[in-house]
Enzyme design. Sequence first.
Site, mmCIF file in Angstrom:
data_model
loop_
_atom_site.group_PDB
_atom_site.id
_atom_site.type_symbol
_atom_site.label_atom_id
_atom_site.label_comp_id
_atom_site.label_asym_id
_atom_site.label_seq_id
_atom_site.Cartn_x
_atom_site.Cartn_y
_atom_site.Cartn_z
ATOM 1 N N HIS A 163 0.812 -1.209 0.000
ATOM 2 C CA HIS A 163 0.000 0.000 0.000
ATOM 3 C C HIS A 163 0.850 1.266 0.000
ATOM 4 C CE1 HIS A 163 -2.636 -2.742 2.685
ATOM 5 N NE2 HIS A 163 -3.022 -2.898 1.438
ATOM 6 N N LYS A 209 6.298 6.466 6.824
ATOM 7 C CA LYS A 209 5.917 5.576 7.918
ATOM 8 C C LYS A 209 7.148 5.157 8.717
ATOM 9 C CE LYS A 209 2.083 3.625 5.306
ATOM 10 N NZ LYS A 209 1.529 2.418 4.675
ATOM 11 N N TYR A 221 2.867 1.848 13.884
ATOM 12 C CA TYR A 221 3.572 2.784 13.019
ATOM 13 C C TYR A 221 3.040 4.196 13.154
ATOM 14 C CZ TYR A 221 -0.252 1.511 9.740
ATOM 15 O OH TYR A 221 -1.467 1.236 9.157
ATOM 16 N N ASP A 240 -6.935 -6.466 -0.621
ATOM 17 C CA ASP A 240 -5.563 -6.719 -1.057
ATOM 18 C C ASP A 240 -5.491 -7.778 -2.157
ATOM 19 O OD1 ASP A 240 -4.640 -4.786 0.640
ATOM 20 O OD2 ASP A 240 -3.709 -6.158 2.061
#
Length: 182
Positions: free
Chosen positions: A61, A71, A131, A169
């Site tokens: 992603h 991130k 994250y 996904d």
Amino acid sequence: MNFIETPIKDLIVIEPKVWKDERGYFFESFNQKTFAQAGINLEFVQDNQSFSQKGTLRGLHAQANPFAQGKLVRVIQGKVLDVAVDIRKNSPTYGQYHAVELSADNFKMFWVPPGFLHGFVTLEDQTIFAYKVTGFYDKDSEIGVLWNDPDLNIDWKIKPEEAILSEKDKQLQNFKDLKAFF
């Protein structure tokens, strides 16, 4: 903290200094001044966390500009193989990936700046993945590529039939069809 460059420019593995004794351990997972001195001088706006069973694969992603996210990822409990794919069209490493094992035992973190697809697979049950991101989530800016794209040829360290994927996904595009957003 030790900031370790990877073969792909701007991807950085971070090893914090961990103090351990009979009570357990302590470490700094983020220090704005230390990160800025290492060239990661961005504002984090949101923290996210996921809990997954072994074999859960989340990714690949990213968010397109102007909502791109950097991130800073780590594992609180368990273990993952974390993967970043360079999607910066003018980069000499465009289409290449770097993978790093992050675990509660090794304390490593991984800095994935804007311009990269990101994903991970859990290698242990009850894995908690955390994250920090530099941009807010924007559904209309979501982009993604199939985890098993043949052009990327990522070694996820699991058998394909062991991968547990979301329906979303499973429907992502191939890398060759990805528009140049960066």
